[in-house]
Design an enzyme around this catalytic site. Sequence first.
Site, mmCIF file in Angstrom:
data_model
loop_
_atom_site.group_PDB
_atom_site.id
_atom_site.type_symbol
_atom_site.label_atom_id
_atom_site.label_comp_id
_atom_site.label_asym_id
_atom_site.label_seq_id
_atom_site.Cartn_x
_atom_site.Cartn_y
_atom_site.Cartn_z
ATOM 1 N N CYS A 289 -1.248 -56.071 20.855
ATOM 2 C CA CYS A 289 -0.212 -55.107 21.381
ATOM 3 C C CYS A 289 -1.400 -55.300 22.525
ATOM 4 O O CYS A 289 -0.282 -55.450 23.766
ATOM 5 C CB CYS A 289 -0.265 -54.141 20.651
ATOM 6 N N HIS B 198 5.277 -54.018 18.414
ATOM 7 C CA HIS B 198 4.270 -54.581 17.152
ATOM 8 C C HIS B 198 5.066 -54.421 16.235
ATOM 9 O O HIS B 198 5.928 -53.116 15.632
ATOM 10 C CB HIS B 198 3.752 -52.668 17.352
ATOM 11 N N HIS C 95 2.031 -62.403 13.465
ATOM 12 C CA HIS C 95 2.049 -63.737 14.133
ATOM 13 C C HIS C 95 1.966 -64.982 13.031
ATOM 14 O O HIS C 95 1.964 -64.638 11.968
ATOM 15 C CB HIS C 95 0.547 -63.061 14.987
HETATM 16 P P1 5GP Z 1 -4.426 -64.246 10.434
HETATM 17 O O1 5GP Z 1 -6.132 -64.287 9.273
HETATM 18 O O2 5GP Z 1 -4.453 -62.484 10.861
HETATM 19 O O3 5GP Z 1 -3.909 -64.905 9.896
HETATM 20 O O4 5GP Z 1 -5.728 -64.047 11.633
HETATM 21 C C1 5GP Z 1 -5.504 -63.613 13.302
HETATM 22 C C2 5GP Z 1 -6.380 -65.020 14.375
HETATM 23 O O5 5GP Z 1 -6.322 -64.215 15.813
HETATM 24 C C3 5GP Z 1 -7.410 -65.910 13.341
HETATM 25 O O6 5GP Z 1 -7.553 -66.812 13.340
HETATM 26 C C4 5GP Z 1 -8.467 -65.114 15.459
HETATM 27 O O7 5GP Z 1 -9.232 -66.338 15.806
HETATM 28 C C5 5GP Z 1 -7.709 -65.000 16.157
HETATM 29 N N1 5GP Z 1 -7.550 -63.764 16.409
HETATM 30 C C6 5GP Z 1 -8.660 -62.816 17.107
HETATM 31 N N2 5GP Z 1 -9.090 -62.309 17.639
HETATM 32 C C7 5GP Z 1 -8.406 -62.661 18.770
HETATM 33 C C8 5GP Z 1 -8.475 -62.677 19.881
HETATM 34 O O8 5GP Z 1 -8.713 -61.382 20.727
HETATM 35 N N3 5GP Z 1 -7.639 -63.369 20.923
HETATM 36 C C9 5GP Z 1 -6.920 -65.157 20.003
HETATM 37 N N4 5GP Z 1 -6.638 -65.294 21.444
HETATM 38 N N5 5GP Z 1 -6.869 -64.585 19.345
HETATM 39 C C10 5GP Z 1 -8.156 -64.089 18.260
HETATM 40 ZN ZN ZN Z 2 0.573 -54.499 17.678
#
Ligand code: 5GP
Ligand code: ZN
Length: 116
Positions: free
Chosen positions: A7, A46, A99
């Site tokens: 967010c 969100h 996401h």
């Molecule tokens: P999940 O494990 O929740 O599916 O993936 C989260 C993803 O978000 C990870 O691949 C991580 O590298 C990415 N990520 C986490 N924090 C940030 C951020 O502040 N900026 C960006 N661009 N990616 C993020």
């Molecule tokens: Zn959010």
Amino acid sequence: MSDCIFCKIVDGKIPATKVYEDEDILAFNDINPARPVHVLVIPKKHITSLATVAAEDGPVLGRMLAKANEIAVAQGSPDGFRVIINTGRVGQQEVPHLHAHIVGGPDPVGPMLKRL
Ligand code: 5GP
Ligand code: ZN
């Protein structure tokens, strides 16, 4: 949600390399890419995860998927890509804002999962 990092990216409070944006969704490069192309596509609203979508969220979910090919091609994955949506504890979701990972590049991304 005020304490949600995605967010904050939507609100411009945390920087990100945006690659696509419209009224309802935002796409930006993953900060720690796993493949040459690694984009995260999120609803601007969100939604915590696929486990918490409401009936009214259908159109935004459809938009995230409908835009995936255009985003992948534009970022350097012209010949296909993989979409991954980690969900909850078992799906090992780290960021609790829904996401879709779009991963790809010039070469095949590898096996879908390691078998148990
Ligand atoms: P999940 O494990 O929740 O599916 O993936 C989260 C993803 O978000 C990870 O691949 C991580 O590298 C990415 N990520 C986490 N924090 C940030 C951020 O502040 N900026 C960006 N661009 N990616 C993020
Ligand atoms: Zn959010």
